[in-house]
Design a protein around this motif. Structure first.
Motif, mmCIF file in Angstrom:
data_model
loop_
_atom_site.group_PDB
_atom_site.id
_atom_site.type_symbol
_atom_site.label_atom_id
_atom_site.label_comp_id
_atom_site.label_asym_id
_atom_site.label_seq_id
_atom_site.Cartn_x
_atom_site.Cartn_y
_atom_site.Cartn_z
ATOM 1 N N VAL A 122 0.847 -1.204 0.000
ATOM 2 C CA VAL A 122 0.000 0.000 0.000
ATOM 3 C C VAL A 122 0.877 1.246 0.000
ATOM 4 O O VAL A 122 1.849 1.335 0.748
ATOM 5 C CB VAL A 122 -0.917 0.009 1.257
ATOM 6 C CG1 VAL A 122 -1.654 1.344 1.376
ATOM 7 C CG2 VAL A 122 -1.908 -1.127 1.212
ATOM 8 N N PHE A 123 0.508 2.175 -0.863
ATOM 9 C CA PHE A 123 1.115 3.505 -0.877
ATOM 10 C C PHE A 123 0.316 4.305 0.152
ATOM 11 O O PHE A 123 -0.885 4.486 -0.007
ATOM 12 C CB PHE A 123 0.968 4.071 -2.288
ATOM 13 C CG PHE A 123 1.801 5.288 -2.570
ATOM 14 C CD1 PHE A 123 2.972 5.559 -1.875
ATOM 15 C CD2 PHE A 123 1.420 6.163 -3.577
ATOM 16 C CE1 PHE A 123 3.735 6.674 -2.157
ATOM 17 C CE2 PHE A 123 2.176 7.277 -3.871
ATOM 18 C CZ PHE A 123 3.325 7.533 -3.158
ATOM 19 N N PHE A 124 0.987 4.789 1.189
ATOM 20 C CA PHE A 124 0.279 5.131 2.421
ATOM 21 C C PHE A 124 0.398 6.599 2.814
ATOM 22 O O PHE A 124 1.457 7.216 2.691
ATOM 23 C CB PHE A 124 0.862 4.256 3.539
ATOM 24 C CG PHE A 124 0.206 4.446 4.877
ATOM 25 C CD1 PHE A 124 -1.010 3.835 5.156
ATOM 26 C CD2 PHE A 124 0.805 5.216 5.857
ATOM 27 C CE1 PHE A 124 -1.621 3.996 6.399
ATOM 28 C CE2 PHE A 124 0.201 5.388 7.099
ATOM 29 C CZ PHE A 124 -1.016 4.770 7.364
ATOM 30 N N HIS A 125 -0.727 7.135 3.318
ATOM 31 C CA HIS A 125 -0.724 8.455 3.961
ATOM 32 C C HIS A 125 -1.614 8.356 5.197
ATOM 33 O O HIS A 125 -2.788 7.964 5.096
ATOM 34 C CB HIS A 125 -1.261 9.523 3.008
ATOM 35 C CG HIS A 125 -1.124 10.920 3.535
ATOM 36 N ND1 HIS A 125 -1.919 11.431 4.530
ATOM 37 C CD2 HIS A 125 -0.254 11.914 3.212
ATOM 38 C CE1 HIS A 125 -1.558 12.690 4.783
ATOM 39 N NE2 HIS A 125 -0.544 13.001 4.001
ATOM 40 N N GLY A 126 -1.058 8.716 6.331
ATOM 41 C CA GLY A 126 -1.749 8.524 7.608
ATOM 42 C C GLY A 126 -3.147 9.122 7.662
ATOM 43 O O GLY A 126 -4.061 8.530 8.232
ATOM 44 N N TYR A 127 -3.338 10.308 7.063
ATOM 45 C CA TYR A 127 -4.661 10.924 7.110
ATOM 46 C C TYR A 127 -5.547 10.463 5.970
ATOM 47 O O TYR A 127 -6.733 10.208 6.158
ATOM 48 C CB TYR A 127 -4.528 12.456 7.051
ATOM 49 C CG TYR A 127 -4.451 13.070 8.425
ATOM 50 C CD1 TYR A 127 -5.582 13.596 9.044
ATOM 51 C CD2 TYR A 127 -3.252 13.095 9.114
ATOM 52 C CE1 TYR A 127 -5.518 14.135 10.319
ATOM 53 C CE2 TYR A 127 -3.173 13.633 10.384
ATOM 54 C CZ TYR A 127 -4.306 14.150 10.982
ATOM 55 O OH TYR A 127 -4.257 14.679 12.236
ATOM 56 N N ALA A 128 -4.949 10.347 4.770
ATOM 57 C CA ALA A 128 -5.803 10.176 3.577
ATOM 58 C C ALA A 128 -6.254 8.738 3.349
ATOM 59 O O ALA A 128 -7.363 8.520 2.852
ATOM 60 C CB ALA A 128 -5.062 10.699 2.346
ATOM 61 N N LYS A 132 -6.420 1.663 4.496
ATOM 62 C CA LYS A 132 -5.823 0.729 3.526
ATOM 63 C C LYS A 132 -4.556 0.073 4.066
ATOM 64 O O LYS A 132 -4.162 -1.001 3.621
ATOM 65 C CB LYS A 132 -5.496 1.462 2.221
ATOM 66 C CG LYS A 132 -6.721 1.818 1.437
ATOM 67 C CD LYS A 132 -6.386 2.092 -0.011
ATOM 68 C CE LYS A 132 -7.666 2.211 -0.790
ATOM 69 N NZ LYS A 132 -7.572 3.065 -1.945
ATOM 70 N N GLY A 133 -3.928 0.714 5.023
ATOM 71 C CA GLY A 133 -2.675 0.170 5.545
ATOM 72 C C GLY A 133 -2.888 -0.858 6.652
ATOM 73 O O GLY A 133 -1.941 -1.573 7.003
ATOM 74 N N ILE A 134 -4.077 -0.916 7.157
ATOM 75 C CA ILE A 134 -4.314 -1.748 8.348
ATOM 76 C C ILE A 134 -3.980 -3.215 8.064
ATOM 77 O O ILE A 134 -4.492 -3.814 7.116
ATOM 78 C CB ILE A 134 -5.781 -1.603 8.827
ATOM 79 C CG1 ILE A 134 -6.000 -0.164 9.332
ATOM 80 C CG2 ILE A 134 -6.094 -2.612 9.935
ATOM 81 C CD1 ILE A 134 -7.444 0.174 9.644
ATOM 82 N N GLY A 135 -3.070 -3.750 8.858
ATOM 83 C CA GLY A 135 -2.724 -5.173 8.789
ATOM 84 C C GLY A 135 -1.757 -5.546 7.675
ATOM 85 O O GLY A 135 -1.331 -6.690 7.573
ATOM 86 N N LYS A 136 -1.424 -4.585 6.839
ATOM 87 C CA LYS A 136 -0.539 -4.914 5.714
ATOM 88 C C LYS A 136 0.901 -5.116 6.208
ATOM 89 O O LYS A 136 1.299 -4.615 7.252
ATOM 90 C CB LYS A 136 -0.573 -3.788 4.678
ATOM 91 C CG LYS A 136 -1.928 -3.650 3.993
ATOM 92 C CD LYS A 136 -2.231 -4.853 3.127
ATOM 93 C CE LYS A 136 -3.471 -4.719 2.284
ATOM 94 N NZ LYS A 136 -4.713 -4.493 3.007
#
Ligand code: NAD
Length: 339
Positions: A122-128, A132-136
């Motif tokens: 996942v290409f990740f941004h904490g706010y946006a 999607k990042g959860i558990g990856k």
């Protein structure tokens, strides 16, 4: 709940800050940092009393770090056994290689913007897109600019919805200390003696010379200070007279406005010289002084044009056009339109 154990790989611009940030989290434990060399940041870590344990990325590089007196707590393999997740802040492309080790030890990792997007799930941004990042296992952070402006766009988007964005980035060209990007906002020193001082001794073997060179991020001219020990005493007036008589030396006065390298470059342009080229070095008159009997002064070097006359002299010499030195240089000077 036990604290999440974190390693930071790459203790550079980002890695140092990640380490400090993690150390402040009440629910995380910074197990250590990994680097590959005794960089300035690693040396500073040592001078600060090793607040974080240092691990070395490659076993064969440990001795490079220990040789300068910095203790190494183990290798990347060692720290990976102790942590839950790695924050990889190594230079772009290295993280992808490190990922093999993270997979081998079953550890999660977060990569920075310099890695390819494919390195992560996942290409990740904490706010946006936090969800999607959860558990990856593998995330890649947006780059610095993207991280920043997404905060603002996301903030508006969540409140009122955003349809379009046009982004203009005025980007800093380098971080402090980034010598690989060229000399940007820095002064870089060479070891003594500079090759120019050594070269002087090759041309004038009877003179002892040494000196230091500092690279500066300027493009118009160079300023050199000299301390010259004469064999016979010389007065300021005599030195000034000698400089004034030399056709390739222009004596200039700070009081008249010649107070910098650029003032001479400008003057060349005001004279209508092609590209602003001056062939003469300039001696700043008010810099001529003494330390005991040694004469001290500063000169300006128009680096793009200063060697032209002497090169033409060289043609005269090797083609035996003139066998008399002064006849040759005078002709060069005359043809170049110098005094
Ligand atoms: P940096 O060069 O300052 O630091 C990288 C560190 O990694 C160095 O100390 C280097 O010795 C070390 N290193 C090299 N190989 C290693 C290895 N195999 N294992 C462990 N350490 C190793 O780099 P940086 O500017 O901090 O950039 C790191 C990442 O962060 C890059 O992906 C970059 O694109 C990204 N990033 C940088 C900035 C910035 O302002 N510099 C901002 C956002 C994102």
């Amino acid at each position: 709940m036990s604290k999440v154990k974190v390693a930071v790989a790459g203790y550079g611009v980002i890695g140092q800050r990640l380490a400090d940030g993690v150390a402040l989290q009440g629910d995380m434990e910074l197990v250590g940092v990994v680097d590959a060399a005794p960089t300035l940041a690693v040396r500073a870590l040592h001078e600060k009393g090793m607040p974080y344990r240092l691990f070395c990325a490659m076993p064969e590089k440990i001795s490079d770090i220990e040789r300068v007196g910095i203790p190494v707590s183990g290798t990347m393999d060692d720290i990976l056994k102790e942590v839950d997740i790695v924050l990889d802040a190594t230079p772009g492309g290295i993280g992808e290689k490190n990922k093999e080790a993270y997979i081998k030890y079953g550890k999660k990792a977060i990569f920075q913007g310099g890695e390819k997007n494919e390195v992560a799930d996942v290409f990740f941004h904490g706010y946006a897109n936090y969800e999607k990042g959860i558990g990856k296992n593998f995330l890649k952070l947006t780059s610095c600019n993207t991280t920043g402006f997404i905060r603002a766009v996301d903030c508006l988007d969540r409140a009122v919805g955003v349809e379009k964005v046009v982004v203009t980035i005025i980007r800093r060209v380098a971080d402090p200390g980034d010598t690989h990007r060229g000399l940007v906002d820095m002064l870089m020193v060479d070891p003594i003696p500079s090759h120019q001082a050594v070269d002087l001794m090759l041309i004038m073997p009877h003179v002892k010379a040494t000196g230091i060179l500092v690279h500066t991020p300027v493009t118009h001219g160079q300023i050199i200070t000299l301390v010259v020990t004469p064999k016979r005493e010389i007065t300021r007036e005599k030195a000034l007279e000698l400089f004034n008589e030399h056709p390739r030396i222009r004596v200039v006065r700070i009081a008249d406005g010649f107070n910098s390298n650029t003032s001479l470059f400008q003057y060349g342009r005001f004279l209508g010289k092609p590209r602003g080229d001056l062939y003469e070095i300039a001696v700043f008159e008010e810099t001529i002084g003494f330390s005991g009997q040694d004469i001290v002064f500063a000169i300006n070097i128009p680096q793009e044009s200063v060697t032209i006359p002497e090169t033409i002299d060289g043609v005269r010499a090797c083609m035996e056009m003139q066998t008399d030195r002064l006849e040759a240089v005078s002709l060069t000077n005359r043809y170049l339109g110098m005094r």
